[in-house]
Write a protein that holds these residues in place. Structure first.
Motif, PDB file in Angstrom:
ATOM      1  N   UNK A  70      75.202  90.058   5.754  1.00 11.34           N
ATOM      2  CA  UNK A  70      76.706  90.011   5.650  1.00 11.34           C
ATOM      3  C   UNK A  70      77.393  88.830   4.492  1.00 11.34           C
ATOM      4  N   UNK A  71      78.504  88.871   4.044  1.00 19.02           N
ATOM      5  CA  UNK A  71      79.205  87.729   3.389  1.00 19.02           C
ATOM      6  C   UNK A  71      79.641  86.916   4.513  1.00 19.02           C
ATOM      7  N   UNK A  72      79.637  85.580   4.590  1.00 18.19           N
ATOM      8  CA  UNK A  72      80.245  84.724   5.598  1.00 18.19           C
ATOM      9  C   UNK A  72      81.345  83.864   4.731  1.00 18.19           C
ATOM     10  N   UNK A  73      82.466  83.548   5.434  1.00 17.82           N
ATOM     11  CA  UNK A  73      83.537  82.926   5.031  1.00 17.82           C
ATOM     12  C   UNK A  73      83.713  81.650   6.288  1.00 17.82           C
ATOM     13  N   UNK A  74      83.909  80.600   5.701  1.00 17.90           N
ATOM     14  CA  UNK A  74      84.262  79.399   6.670  1.00 17.90           C
ATOM     15  C   UNK A  74      85.540  79.492   7.461  1.00 17.90           C
ATOM     16  N   UNK A  75      85.000  79.285   8.851  1.00 15.54           N
ATOM     17  CA  UNK A  75      86.037  79.383  10.081  1.00 15.54           C
ATOM     18  C   UNK A  75      86.231  78.060  10.330  1.00 15.54           C
ATOM     19  N   UNK A  76      86.838  77.725  11.412  1.00 14.56           N
ATOM     20  CA  UNK A  76      87.373  76.458  11.880  1.00 14.56           C
ATOM     21  C   UNK A  76      86.010  75.455  12.127  1.00 14.56           C
ATOM     22  N   UNK A  77      86.654  74.151  11.819  1.00  9.73           N
ATOM     23  CA  UNK A  77      85.402  73.058  11.942  1.00  9.73           C
ATOM     24  C   UNK A  77      85.604  72.689  13.671  1.00  9.73           C
ATOM     25  N   UNK A  78      84.338  72.682  14.371  1.00  7.67           N
ATOM     26  CA  UNK A  78      84.256  72.300  15.545  1.00  7.67           C
ATOM     27  C   UNK A  78      83.311  71.047  15.653  1.00  7.67           C
ATOM     28  N   UNK A  79      83.771  70.283  16.272  1.00  4.88           N
ATOM     29  CA  UNK A  79      83.218  68.879  16.445  1.00  4.88           C
ATOM     30  C   UNK A  79      82.417  68.621  17.746  1.00  4.88           C
ATOM     31  N   UNK A  80      81.349  68.016  17.525  1.00  8.90           N
ATOM     32  CA  UNK A  80      80.369  67.668  18.701  1.00  8.90           C
ATOM     33  C   UNK A  80      80.212  65.981  18.697  1.00  8.90           C
ATOM     34  N   UNK A  81      80.523  65.590  19.700  1.00 11.51           N
ATOM     35  CA  UNK A  81      80.294  63.984  19.745  1.00 11.51           C
ATOM     36  C   UNK A  81      81.696  63.150  19.349  1.00 11.51           C
ATOM     37  N   UNK A  82      82.563  63.828  19.115  1.00  5.95           N
ATOM     38  CA  UNK A  82      83.945  63.065  18.870  1.00  5.95           C
ATOM     39  C   UNK A  82      84.613  62.650  19.994  1.00  5.95           C
ATOM     40  N   UNK A  83      84.615  61.155  20.186  1.00 11.01           N
ATOM     41  CA  UNK A  83      85.469  60.657  21.313  1.00 11.01           C
ATOM     42  C   UNK A  83      86.543  59.556  21.097  1.00 11.01           C
ATOM     43  N   UNK A  84      85.817  58.711  20.054  1.00 11.27           N
ATOM     44  CA  UNK A  84      86.801  57.456  19.771  1.00 11.27           C
ATOM     45  C   UNK A  84      87.868  57.832  18.834  1.00 11.27           C
ATOM     46  N   UNK A  85      87.420  58.662  17.763  1.00  5.58           N
ATOM     47  CA  UNK A  85      88.725  58.906  16.647  1.00  5.58           C
ATOM     48  C   UNK A  85      88.922  60.484  16.827  1.00  5.58           C
ATOM     49  N   UNK A  86      90.155  60.584  16.473  1.00  2.00           N
ATOM     50  CA  UNK A  86      90.837  61.746  16.853  1.00  2.00           C
ATOM     51  C   UNK A  86      90.435  62.963  15.901  1.00  2.00           C
TER      52      UNK A  86
END
Length: 636
Positions: A231-247
């Motif tokens: 299937x063709x893919x499109x970018x979805x939302x950015x999901x962060x792992x390891x973000x604590x100090x910065x917004x």
């Protein structure tokens, strides 16, 4: 008529993780450089060869390229230094030579060779008591007769975008009819087609089936490969792992990943690079999550390791322009109450000493960000020591190819002659200006370009404040281009382009003749990055009594021929260069005012991991002396 069918069915692991595989491969290649070369004997075998009497000698009679492969991989050669080799074991090895050699030759496209193996006693030989002679006549090399590239769709309809992707794979197929067939070229062609699909829109593409039908009598190969794009893919939302100090919102704005756009590996890697170079993260790793149920909104997972809130960096250095250099830099990634980053730096070298700070906000959704900065500097400008202060505030934006900024700037300069004390040829001055800058970079590689071009324009409108007020207009234009100039190939056919590098720079400050323009707004040239063969900032205008200082008009250019070096038949990471530079600075515009100073010479380039290391020996025709110029990296 005899046929041989080489078949492979390849299942590619979720190419959603392709960025991970790319990084792993890059690290693996670095690690491979630490391994012994394949064409060198294993140390243990080398020790055995040095200490044990050989059981037999081997003489290979074959074309050079074939002999090299057989010497490297033929199983018989691994046992020739075993002094206690039994006769029956040797006979077994001799019996396996034909099949072993045919298998190796088949990978090079020779499927009907004539191979003879002769063994004879050589008791009088100083090398070994027995000699094995292997004679190989390869016959004609198998060539590509046809290549059938098919795509499996199942019940899925093919849209225009998928049809274009299929046409692109067929158009870029590397094994055209008439070309020699080799196993390595066949594998490379299949994988290249797969990479083209996985790089855009189809990260889960895979090879369903592939086979090469070999007609050994006609020396022809018919290739068949079937891809499934998935299937063709499109970018979805950015999901962060390891973000604590910065917004988390700051990471999203730094990445600028286009949610809803078609998947593009290059755009995802660009977003990863922006996050990694932002200073907020020590490591960044982006992957597309293809495990979800909706490929039209596939999340992009960002695995982050955040940088410390504050960092102190001490850096020694050296340049042929400024000599030895020491720097101390403090970075605070989130100023209390403001949230901006502050980078404060103290730099000491022979030609200049400076202390400054630069504050920048996180980018907004459109990529624009606020910045402010201050700097105090003492610098040798021609025959003058210039003490200067600068304040600047404005906004900037960086996109994939273009940087823009506009800002207000305050300048103050105090000039003193370091050659003749008490001479007051240049008055102290201050000025304020409104400025705009635009830079476009269209190089094939940002750190070591071999083609492309860059253009930069600066425009400032301001007024002097002291000792009197006068309007002035300052403009500066820069251009650089790399033009391919033939291809250099080594004995193995590996090649890289030679090129001509062109550079031009022109600037002007337009004002009344007696307007007190600060020295920091005027032009000087000469040195490693401008006119080689002359010292740093040694080309400028002259006062009535001959003192060198910054001028109102600048013109400079360079013509350079860069050529890769082939050493012992192999393409190296070194390049040679011949160049001619010219530059002129003056206080007036007209015939005879801008008299260029010319430098010419030769140099070497080493393609280091952080950019080209440049070593140039230049002769200044006016200065009549040789100068060595060293520089690391490329910048425009």
């Amino acid at each position: 008529m005899s046929f041989c069918i080489l078949r492979s069915t390849t299942i590619i692991p979720a190419p959603a993780r392709w960025a991970a595989l790319l990084l792993f491969n890059a690290l693996s290649l670095q690690a491979c450089s630490l391994l012994p070369r394949a064409d060198k004997p294993d140390p243990a075998h080398a020790d055995l060869a040095a200490t044990a009497a050989p059981a037999f000698a081997v003489e290979l009679r074959a074309p050079d390229d074939v002999r090299e492969v057989l010497e490297r991989h033929l199983e018989l050669l691994r046992f020739r230094h075993l002094s206690d080799l039994q006769r029956n074991e040797l006979q077994r090895l001799l019996g396996a030579v034909d099949a072993n050699a045919r298998e190796l030759l088949g990978t090079m496209g020779y499927f009907a060779p004539e191979i003879t193996v002769e063994s004879s006693q050589t008791p009088d030989s100083q090398e070994a008591p027995r000699t094995v002679v292997i004679s190989v006549q390869t016959g004609a090399q198998t060539r590509i007769a046809s290549a059938d590239i098919a795509f499996a769709h199942g019940a899925r309809a093919v849209d225009d975008a998928e049809s274009r992707a299929q046409q692109r794979v067929r158009r870029n197929w590397s094994l055209a009819p008439g070309q020699p067939f080799t196993q390595s070229a066949w594998e490379a062609a299949k994988n290249d087609g797969l990479r083209q699909l996985q790089a855009r829109r189809y990260p889960t593409a895979r090879i369903v089936d592939s086979q090469a039908e070999i007609d050994a009598d006609q020396h022809q190969a018919r290739l068949n490969v079937t891809y499934d794009t998935g299937p063709a893919y499109r970018f979805g939302p950015l999901r962060l792992e390891g973000s604590q100090r910065y917004a988390p919102d700051g990471a999203r704005r730094l990445a600028r990943l286009p949610t809803g756009a078609d998947y593009d590996e290059a755009r995802m890697l660009d977003a990863q690079q922006r996050l990694a170079s932002s200073g907020y993260y020590d490591s960044v790793f982006l992957t597309l999550d293809t495990e979800g149920s909706d490929p039209q909104a596939a999340p992009v997972v960002a695995q982050l390791r955040e940088a410390r809130l504050q960092k102190l960096v001490f850096g020694p250095g050296f340049s042929t322009d400024g000599g030895a250099r020491l720097s101390l830099e403090h970075m605070h990634n989130r100023l209390p109450g403001l949230g901006w980053r502050a980078v404060s730096k103290l730099a000491l070298e022979r030609q200049a000493q400076s202390a400054g700070t630069e504050w920048t906000a996180l980018p907004e959704d459109d990529g624009w960000r606020w910045f402010a900065g201050a700097r105090l500097q003492r610098e040798v400008n021609g025959d003058y020591d210039v003490d200067s202060a600068r304040l600047r505030t404005g906004r900037s934006q960086s996109t994939q190819n273009i940087d823009r900024n506009y800002f207000l700037q305050y300048d103050a300069a105090n000039s003193k002659s370091h050659n003749r004390q008490g001479l007051a040829a240049i008055p102290d001055s201050t000025a304020v200006s409104a400025n705009y800058g635009w830079t476009g970079r269209y190089f094939n590689n940002p750190t070591a370009p071999t083609s492309g071009h860059g253009v930069a324009l600066e425009l400032g409108l301001g007024s002097t404040l002291r000792p009197k007020r006068d309007l002035f207009l300052r403009t500066l234009a820069r251009w650089q281009s790399f033009i391919p100039a033939g291809r250099v190939q080594d004995a193995a056919g590996k090649g890289r382009n030679a090129r001509v590098a062109l550079r031009a720079e022109a600037g002007a400050v337009l004002a009344r003749a007696d307007a007190p323009i600060p020295e920091t707004e005027l032009f000087l040239t000469g040195g490693d990055t401008t006119v080689r063969g002359y010292g740093y900032h040694s080309i400028g205008a002259r006062t009535g009594d001959g003192q060198l200082h910054g001028g109102r008009y600048l013109a400079a250019g360079s013509l350079e021929w860069q050529r890769p070096i082939v050493y012992r038949g192999a393409l190296s990471d070194w390049e040679s260069t011949l160049f001619i530079d010219a530059g002129a600075v003056a206080d007036r515009w007209g015939r005879g005012a801008l008299r260029p100073l010319v430098g010419l010479g030769a140099g070497l380039r080493w393609r280091s991991p952080v950019g080209p290391l440049q070593t140039d020996l230049a002769y200044g025709l006016r200065a009549r002396k040789l100068r060595l110029h060293l520089r690391l990296g490329f910048s425009f």
